[in-house]
Design a protein around this motif. Structure first.
Motif, PDB file in Angstrom:
ATOM      1  N   ILE A   1       0.838  -1.201   0.000  1.00  0.00           N
ATOM      2  CA  ILE A   1       0.000   0.000   0.000  1.00  0.00           C
ATOM      3  C   ILE A   1       0.873   1.251   0.000  1.00  0.00           C
ATOM      4  O   ILE A   1       0.643   2.192  -0.777  1.00  0.00           O
ATOM      5  N   TYR A   2       1.880   1.254   0.859  1.00  0.00           N
ATOM      6  CA  TYR A   2       2.778   2.417   0.918  1.00  0.00           C
ATOM      7  C   TYR A   2       3.470   2.652  -0.425  1.00  0.00           C
ATOM      8  O   TYR A   2       3.505   3.791  -0.927  1.00  0.00           O
ATOM      9  N   ASP A   3       4.023   1.605  -1.003  1.00  0.00           N
ATOM     10  CA  ASP A   3       4.776   1.759  -2.253  1.00  0.00           C
ATOM     11  C   ASP A   3       3.897   2.286  -3.374  1.00  0.00           C
ATOM     12  O   ASP A   3       4.319   3.151  -4.157  1.00  0.00           O
ATOM     13  N   LYS A   4       2.675   1.776  -3.469  1.00  0.00           N
ATOM     14  CA  LYS A   4       1.777   2.233  -4.528  1.00  0.00           C
ATOM     15  C   LYS A   4       1.384   3.698  -4.339  1.00  0.00           C
ATOM     16  O   LYS A   4       1.365   4.475  -5.296  1.00  0.00           O
ATOM     17  N   LEU A   5       1.070   4.057  -3.100  1.00  0.00           N
ATOM     18  CA  LEU A   5       0.671   5.445  -2.841  1.00  0.00           C
ATOM     19  C   LEU A   5       1.857   6.394  -2.986  1.00  0.00           C
ATOM     20  O   LEU A   5       1.717   7.498  -3.515  1.00  0.00           O
ATOM     21  N   ASN A   6       3.012   5.968  -2.522  1.00  0.00           N
ATOM     22  CA  ASN A   6       4.196   6.815  -2.608  1.00  0.00           C
ATOM     23  C   ASN A   6       4.591   7.052  -4.061  1.00  0.00           C
ATOM     24  O   ASN A   6       4.991   8.157  -4.438  1.00  0.00           O
ATOM     25  N   SER A   7       4.463   6.019  -4.873  1.00  0.00           N
ATOM     26  CA  SER A   7       4.761   6.161  -6.304  1.00  0.00           C
ATOM     27  C   SER A   7       3.777   7.113  -6.976  1.00  0.00           C
ATOM     28  O   SER A   7       4.153   7.879  -7.876  1.00  0.00           O
ATOM     29  N   HIS A   8       2.528   7.077  -6.510  1.00  0.00           N
ATOM     30  CA  HIS A   8       1.482   7.907  -7.120  1.00  0.00           C
ATOM     31  C   HIS A   8       1.601   9.376  -6.715  1.00  0.00           C
ATOM     32  O   HIS A   8       1.517  10.274  -7.559  1.00  0.00           O
ATOM     33  N   PHE A   9       1.779   9.628  -5.411  1.00  0.00           N
ATOM     34  CA  PHE A   9       1.742  11.001  -4.896  1.00  0.00           C
ATOM     35  C   PHE A   9       3.119  11.655  -4.776  1.00  0.00           C
ATOM     36  O   PHE A   9       3.231  12.878  -4.862  1.00  0.00           O
ATOM     37  N   GLY A  10       4.165  10.868  -4.533  1.00  0.00           N
ATOM     38  CA  GLY A  10       5.478  11.441  -4.258  1.00  0.00           C
ATOM     39  C   GLY A  10       5.558  11.984  -2.842  1.00  0.00           C
ATOM     40  O   GLY A  10       4.643  11.807  -2.032  1.00  0.00           O
ATOM     41  N   ASP A  11       6.648  12.669  -2.541  1.00  0.00           N
ATOM     42  CA  ASP A  11       6.871  13.202  -1.193  1.00  0.00           C
ATOM     43  C   ASP A  11       5.919  14.370  -0.936  1.00  0.00           C
ATOM     44  O   ASP A  11       5.931  15.367  -1.644  1.00  0.00           O
ATOM     45  N   LEU A  12       5.106  14.250   0.110  1.00  0.00           N
ATOM     46  CA  LEU A  12       4.044  15.233   0.361  1.00  0.00           C
ATOM     47  C   LEU A  12       4.436  16.318   1.366  1.00  0.00           C
ATOM     48  O   LEU A  12       3.688  17.267   1.573  1.00  0.00           O
ATOM     49  N   HIS A  13       5.583  16.176   2.013  1.00  0.00           N
ATOM     50  CA  HIS A  13       6.095  17.210   2.933  1.00  0.00           C
ATOM     51  C   HIS A  13       5.038  17.641   3.956  1.00  0.00           C
ATOM     52  O   HIS A  13       4.791  18.826   4.166  1.00  0.00           O
ATOM     53  N   TRP A  14       4.395  16.702   4.572  1.00  0.00           N
ATOM     54  CA  TRP A  14       3.361  16.960   5.557  1.00  0.00           C
ATOM     55  C   TRP A  14       3.973  16.737   6.939  1.00  0.00           C
ATOM     56  O   TRP A  14       4.796  15.843   7.124  1.00  0.00           O
ATOM     57  N   TRP A  15       3.769  17.573   7.907  1.00  0.00           N
ATOM     58  CA  TRP A  15       2.675  18.499   8.141  1.00  0.00           C
ATOM     59  C   TRP A  15       3.154  19.923   7.881  1.00  0.00           C
ATOM     60  O   TRP A  15       4.242  20.288   8.318  1.00  0.00           O
ATOM     61  N   PRO A  16       2.371  20.780   7.225  1.00  0.00           N
ATOM     62  CA  PRO A  16       2.817  22.157   6.983  1.00  0.00           C
ATOM     63  C   PRO A  16       2.888  22.970   8.265  1.00  0.00           C
ATOM     64  O   PRO A  16       2.006  22.900   9.117  1.00  0.00           O
ATOM     65  N   GLY A  17       3.963  23.715   8.396  1.00  0.00           N
ATOM     66  CA  GLY A  17       4.134  24.573   9.567  1.00  0.00           C
ATOM     67  C   GLY A  17       5.560  25.067   9.634  1.00  0.00           C
ATOM     68  O   GLY A  17       6.505  24.301   9.391  1.00  0.00           O
ATOM     69  N   GLU A  18       5.730  26.332   9.961  1.00  0.00           N
ATOM     70  CA  GLU A  18       7.073  26.915   9.994  1.00  0.00           C
ATOM     71  C   GLU A  18       7.805  26.590  11.283  1.00  0.00           C
ATOM     72  O   GLU A  18       9.039  26.615  11.321  1.00  0.00           O
ATOM     73  N   THR A  19       7.076  26.299  12.343  1.00  0.00           N
ATOM     74  CA  THR A  19       7.680  25.995  13.640  1.00  0.00           C
ATOM     75  C   THR A  19       6.923  24.837  14.291  1.00  0.00           C
ATOM     76  O   THR A  19       5.748  24.594  13.969  1.00  0.00           O
ATOM     77  N   PRO A  20       7.554  24.126  15.225  1.00  0.00           N
ATOM     78  CA  PRO A  20       6.830  23.074  15.949  1.00  0.00           C
ATOM     79  C   PRO A  20       5.592  23.603  16.667  1.00  0.00           C
ATOM     80  O   PRO A  20       4.566  22.913  16.716  1.00  0.00           O
ATOM     81  N   PHE A  21       5.664  24.829  17.196  1.00  0.00           N
ATOM     82  CA  PHE A  21       4.493  25.367  17.884  1.00  0.00           C
ATOM     83  C   PHE A  21       3.340  25.598  16.914  1.00  0.00           C
ATOM     84  O   PHE A  21       2.180  25.317  17.235  1.00  0.00           O
ATOM     85  N   GLU A  22       3.646  26.084  15.726  1.00  0.00           N
ATOM     86  CA  GLU A  22       2.593  26.268  14.727  1.00  0.00           C
ATOM     87  C   GLU A  22       1.950  24.930  14.371  1.00  0.00           C
ATOM     88  O   GLU A  22       0.723  24.841  14.188  1.00  0.00           O
TER      89      GLU A  22
END
Length: 217
Positions: free
Chosen positions: A10-31
């Motif tokens: 499941i991981y390999d198929k989804l990773n191949s489809h979407f690529g690196d998603l850089h989640w979670w968005p936020g400039e700082t840990p507090f954000e």
């Protein structure tokens, strides 16, 4: 197929489809932590608007946010919905951060993973998904976040039973995968994107990158 192998497929198929998603968005840990609380029961774009308001007001600092009048905070986070409830939850979390760690995020993040999880869960308004999001995405602790999409996708592909509860599902996933923060981060992001785009209440199986491994409904 062994469970670990299924999760890897499941991981390999989804990773191949979407690529690196850089989640979670936020400039700082507090954000990231504030975002984890605000995202309860709302879409992320609404959270972004609320975070932008907090940034513009110069309030993405634990102590400053805690000292902000609740009525002002309510208006700033209004785009995230349930703004009174979420103000209450933010204040509860900030009170915890002050009383247990003196506003020191590094001290908090250096705490034992499971002890800190128990502490977070003792805060009124922080449930397991929110606590685990804080631990994984802000504290970089190796814990897998379970959400509605995780349960739905794994059930539909016959990986888990329909009645598996949160802790059991989390344990199952973490025993089946290497203990790795970037892997847990990316896997959860892949699941969220798959759930939003394809594995909906009425699924779009024909378009889903997982359609080749079967749908069990």
């Amino acid at each position: 197929m062994p469970e670990a192998s299924v999760l890897s497929v499941i991981y390999d198929k989804l990773n191949s489809h979407f690529g690196d998603l850089h989640w979670w968005p936020g400039e700082t840990p507090f954000e990231v932590m504030v975002g984890a609380i605000l995202t309860q029961n709302t879409a992320w774009q609404n959270v972004e608007r609320a975070l932008d308001n907090l940034k513009a007001a110069g309030l993405l600092d634990p102590q400053w946010l805690y000292e902000t009048d609740s009525r002002i905070l309510e208006e700033l986070i209004r785009p995230a919905g349930y703004f009174r409830i979420k103000t209450f939850r933010l204040k509860n979390f900030l009170s915890f951060l002050c009383s247990h760690y003196g506003w020191d995020l590094e001290k908090m993040f250096s705490e034992d993973l499971w002890l800190l999880r128990d502490q977070l869960l003792s805060v009124n308004g922080i449930g397991k998904e929110t606590a685990d999001s804080i631990l994984l995405y802000a504290a970089n602790q190796p814990i897998f976040v379970i959400d509605t999409y995780t349960r739905r996708i794994f059930q539909r592909h016959g990986v888990i039973a329909s009645d598996m509860h949160y802790d059991a599902l989390q344990t199952f996933v973490m025993k089946s995968l290497p203990k790795d923060v970037p892997l847990y981060n990316q896997y959860h992001a892949l699941i969220v994107n798959t759930g939003k785009r394809y594995c909906r209440t009425v699924p779009r199986c024909e378009e889903c990158p997982l359609n080749s491994i079967g749908y069990y409904g």
